[in-house]
Motif scaffolding. Structure first.
Motif, PDB file in Angstrom:
ATOM      1  N   ALA A 302       0.801  -1.228   0.000  1.00  0.00           N
ATOM      2  CA  ALA A 302       0.000   0.000   0.000  1.00  0.00           C
ATOM      3  C   ALA A 302       0.841   1.290   0.000  1.00  0.00           C
ATOM      4  O   ALA A 302       0.554   2.205  -0.772  1.00  0.00           O
ATOM      5  N   PRO A 303       1.910   1.387   0.822  1.00  0.00           N
ATOM      6  CA  PRO A 303       2.703   2.631   0.798  1.00  0.00           C
ATOM      7  C   PRO A 303       3.312   2.914  -0.578  1.00  0.00           C
ATOM      8  O   PRO A 303       3.444   4.072  -0.969  1.00  0.00           O
ATOM      9  N   PHE A 304       3.650   1.858  -1.333  1.00  0.00           N
ATOM     10  CA  PHE A 304       4.190   2.057  -2.690  1.00  0.00           C
ATOM     11  C   PHE A 304       3.104   2.642  -3.600  1.00  0.00           C
ATOM     12  O   PHE A 304       3.348   3.570  -4.363  1.00  0.00           O
ATOM     13  N   GLU A 305       1.895   2.071  -3.473  1.00  0.00           N
ATOM     14  CA  GLU A 305       0.773   2.536  -4.306  1.00  0.00           C
ATOM     15  C   GLU A 305       0.501   4.015  -4.062  1.00  0.00           C
ATOM     16  O   GLU A 305       0.360   4.798  -4.997  1.00  0.00           O
ATOM     17  N   GLU A 306       0.496   4.362  -2.786  1.00  0.00           N
ATOM     18  CA  GLU A 306       0.171   5.739  -2.441  1.00  0.00           C
ATOM     19  C   GLU A 306       1.271   6.685  -2.931  1.00  0.00           C
ATOM     20  O   GLU A 306       0.995   7.748  -3.483  1.00  0.00           O
ATOM     21  N   VAL A 312       3.797  11.285  -3.312  1.00  0.00           N
ATOM     22  CA  VAL A 312       4.166  11.757  -1.972  1.00  0.00           C
ATOM     23  C   VAL A 312       5.060  10.711  -1.309  1.00  0.00           C
ATOM     24  O   VAL A 312       5.074   9.542  -1.709  1.00  0.00           O
ATOM     25  N   SER A 313       5.787  11.142  -0.275  1.00  0.00           N
ATOM     26  CA  SER A 313       6.591  10.198   0.500  1.00  0.00           C
ATOM     27  C   SER A 313       5.668   9.488   1.475  1.00  0.00           C
ATOM     28  O   SER A 313       4.789  10.118   2.072  1.00  0.00           O
ATOM     29  N   GLN A 327      10.412  -1.249   9.119  1.00  0.00           N
ATOM     30  CA  GLN A 327      10.045   0.140   8.862  1.00  0.00           C
ATOM     31  C   GLN A 327      10.198   0.340   7.360  1.00  0.00           C
ATOM     32  O   GLN A 327      11.226  -0.028   6.790  1.00  0.00           O
ATOM     33  N   LEU A 328       9.154   0.903   6.736  1.00  0.00           N
ATOM     34  CA  LEU A 328       9.204   1.078   5.279  1.00  0.00           C
ATOM     35  C   LEU A 328       9.080   2.560   4.959  1.00  0.00           C
ATOM     36  O   LEU A 328       8.187   3.247   5.469  1.00  0.00           O
ATOM     37  N   ALA A 329      10.009   3.043   4.112  1.00  0.00           N
ATOM     38  CA  ALA A 329       9.924   4.437   3.638  1.00  0.00           C
ATOM     39  C   ALA A 329       9.925   4.388   2.118  1.00  0.00           C
ATOM     40  O   ALA A 329      10.816   3.781   1.529  1.00  0.00           O
ATOM     41  N   VAL A 330       8.899   4.965   1.497  1.00  0.00           N
ATOM     42  CA  VAL A 330       8.844   4.994   0.029  1.00  0.00           C
ATOM     43  C   VAL A 330       8.919   6.454  -0.409  1.00  0.00           C
ATOM     44  O   VAL A 330       8.221   7.312   0.132  1.00  0.00           O
ATOM     45  N   ARG A 331       9.818   6.696  -1.363  1.00  0.00           N
ATOM     46  CA  ARG A 331       9.979   8.067  -1.873  1.00  0.00           C
ATOM     47  C   ARG A 331       9.760   8.077  -3.383  1.00  0.00           C
ATOM     48  O   ARG A 331      10.386   7.286  -4.096  1.00  0.00           O
ATOM     49  N   VAL A 342      11.489   4.732  -4.955  1.00  0.00           N
ATOM     50  CA  VAL A 342      12.440   3.860  -4.286  1.00  0.00           C
ATOM     51  C   VAL A 342      11.877   3.545  -2.898  1.00  0.00           C
ATOM     52  O   VAL A 342      11.325   4.421  -2.237  1.00  0.00           O
ATOM     53  N   GLY A 343      11.976   2.276  -2.537  1.00  0.00           N
ATOM     54  CA  GLY A 343      11.471   1.854  -1.232  1.00  0.00           C
ATOM     55  C   GLY A 343      12.635   1.383  -0.373  1.00  0.00           C
ATOM     56  O   GLY A 343      13.530   0.684  -0.854  1.00  0.00           O
TER      57      GLY A 343
END
Ligand code: ADP
Length: 585
Positions: A302-306, A312-313, A327-331, A342-343
């Protein structure tokens, strides 16, 4: 069309043009030469003939005879013109018609002959209907009144002679030009070959064949071109190597990052992923695969989709099975490349665990302090109300003293523990005789033991030594002995045993106390862990003693273990790696 072919064609056209021009010029020149020769010949012949004709001017029959014979022999037209312009005879006109011929006084060659002695002209003959070359000569010294002898030769006759040579000349010119074209063609081909070789080398370099050398032969210009190509190639090679080095560095950094990094395109397909990501998602070759197939978890995807849909990050904390936390950070990445986002996936399990421990620790410390603080506050309040004369006062003061002591111990233990845990404790190294140490520490605790009616005995071998920090080893033994005395029943005994097992020196503290259930034997070394909190009411403690023992034994490279059965006492054993070296002490 190639340059060489074009040059060849141009040369051929030039040569053809040159040949045409030359042949026209040659035709003119031969015309003129033939005409000049014919004129010279006619001049010589007219002089010869003048001598023959002169004497026969008064003899018409003789004149006609000479005129006609000379014409036959010389192959020219012979005309004799009287001073008044009337024609006396003309070899090319029938005798009967001569009298009817036009007056020739005005003919240019005749006029010139009268004026200068000789006259020539090239013109159309009205009589013979053809172009003729005329040469005339006055016969006699008084030119203006002298008859004129005239010879003429037909232009077509001259042309016929000349034509043969002209064709030969033209042939020679065309042959020379053809030869010129052939030679030029060979020269162009020789020039074109090195150009083609340089071109081939340049094309090979352009295709990526950087090993291809530029040819080293040909004219100076080609050599210049070759060396320019070589220089260009080596600077290209340098650039390629630099880019390659930087790419390798970037790859190595990307690959060795401890976090999992994945780069995806706008269709959620993996472009690249590093070792960390492959390990965390247990995929061997994720490139080109749909991300959702690799993650197999809606919460992760889901964070990648968003991030891609809204540019947005996004950040997320994800609890996985087995108490693992990610912990996942997608930029999102700026447009202009295939990569859309990039995730970065980080395993924060240890961090989370530490955080939980920190929270629990704060809660534990607060909890441990609450009881003595509450007791002190209550005692102080009662004393404040009743005053120092209250019969209860000595008991309350004693309670305040005890609780304050307990708080000091707790603070001391906490400070010690935090110093040890943060690596700020530096051990000294000296040779310690374990039996001597046991004697010292048991002496310190003997009064307390006596109060509780517990005996302390030291057993085992003499002369067992280890290398370590005297104060810290004393602290280990004191904590163990303190617990043993504390948990022993009245009348019980505590043994400090010094021995060697498998050549390793060890000290053990044994008691006849309540023992520790097997399930809790590991946990008693954790901070604030107490087996039965109700016990601590009778036997107060901080719950930090064994945690300190564990850290200090580790600092000495030693190991602490417990053997115990509920109701049958406990034995804590500290085993050292080796004895102190013989030379010391
Ligand atoms: P405390 O200050 O409570 O003694 P420790 O860390 O020294 O804290 O010990 C932790 C717990 O381990 C004790 O509260 C007790 O429950 C158990 N324990 C330690 N030593 C013994 C022993 N000799 N016999 C029985 N239980 C013990």
């Amino acid at each position: 069309m190639r340059f060489a072919s074009r040059l060849n064609l141009l040369l051929a056209l030039l040569a053809f043009g040159l040949a045409l021009t030359l042949s026209v010029v040659a035709a003119r020149v031969t015309d003129r030469a033939v005409e000049d020769r014919a004129r010279d010949r006619l001049r010589r012949e007219i002089d010869l003939l003048a001598d023959e004709i002169g004497p026969r001017l008064g003899d018409p029959a003789g004149l006609v005879d000479v005129v006609r014979r000379a014409s036959r022999l010389l192959g020219v037209r012979v005309t004799v013109i009287r001073a008044d312009g009337r024609v006396l005879d003309d070899s090319d006109v029938a005798l009967s018609e001569v009298a009817g011929m036009e007056n020739h006084a005005g003919r240019p060659e005749v006029v010139a002959a009268r004026a200068t002695g000789y006259g020539t002209s090239v013109r159309h003959s009205a009589t013979l209907e053809t172009d003729l070359l005329y040469v005339a000569r006055a016969l006699g010294p008084d030119r203006s009144r002298a008859p004129v002898l005239r010879l003429a030769i037909s232009q077509s006759e001259l042309r016929r002679v000349e034509a043969h040579y002209e064709w030969l000349l033209r042939g020679a010119i065309f042959a020379a030009c053809a030869l010129l074209v052939a030679v030029a063609g060979v020269a162009v081909a020789r020039l074109a070959r090195p150009i083609r070789e340089v071109t081939d080398a340049a094309l090979a370099v352009a295709r990526g064949d950087l090993a291809r050398e530029a040819p080293e032969r040909g004219p100076a210009e080609i050599l210049d071109l070759s060396s320019a190509l070589s220089r260009m190639k080596s600077s290209l090679l340098e650039s390629v190597e630099r880019v390659e080095r930087e790419r390798r560095l970037a790859d190595a950094v990307f690959e060795t990052l401890p976090d999992g990094v994945v780069v995806i395109d706008a269709h959620y397909r993996v472009i690249d992923a590093n070792r960390g990501f492959r390990g965390m998602t247990a995929t061997s070759d994720p490139a080109g695969k749909p991300l959702v197939e690799i993650l197999r978890d809606r919460a992760l995807f889901a964070p990648f989709e968003e991030a891609i849909a809204r540019r947005v990050s996004t950040d997320a904390i994800l609890r996985r099975e087995n108490d693992v936390t990610w912990q996942l950070a997608v930029r999102p990445l700026p447009p202009g490349s295939r990569a859309a986002a990039v995730g970065i996936l980080r395993d924060v399990t240890a961090f989370e665990r530490n955080e939980a421990m920190r929270r629990r620790f704060v809660a534990d410390v607060s909890h441990e302090l609450r009881t003595p603080v509450a007791s002190i506050a209550a005692a102080a309040e009662t004393l404040g109300d009743t005053g120092a004369d209250d019969p209860e006062a000595p008991r309350l003061v004693e309670l305040v003293r005890r609780q304050a002591q307990r708080m000091r111990e707790l603070i001391d233990d906490l400070t010690d523990l935090s110093l040890i845990e943060s690596g700020q404790v530096v051990l000294t190294h000296e040779k310690i005789d374990l039996r001597a140490l046991a004697g010292e520490i048991s002496e310190e605790l003997r009064a307390t033991a006596r109060e509780r009616d517990v005996s302390i005995r030291i057993e085992g071998s003499d002369g067992v030594t280890v290398e370590g920090d005297r104060r810290r080893l004393g602290q280990i033994l004191r904590n163990l002995l303190d617990n043993a005395v504390k948990f022993s029943p009245a009348g019980g005994s505590v043994r400090i045993r010094i021995d060697r097992r498998d050549g390793k020196p060890a000290l053990a503290v044994e008691d006849d106390g309540p023992g520790i259930p097997l399930a809790e034997q590991d946990r008693i070394f954790q901070r604030f862990y107490q087996v039965d909190r109700s016990r601590s009411k009778v036997r107060p403690g901080t719950g930090l003693g064994l945690a300190i023992v564990k850290h200090l034994t580790q600092l000495h490279g030693a190991e602490v273990t417990v053997a115990s059965q509920p109701g049958r006492g406990s034995a804590f054993r500290v085993t050292f790696r080796r004895e102190a070296a013989e030379t010391e002490g």
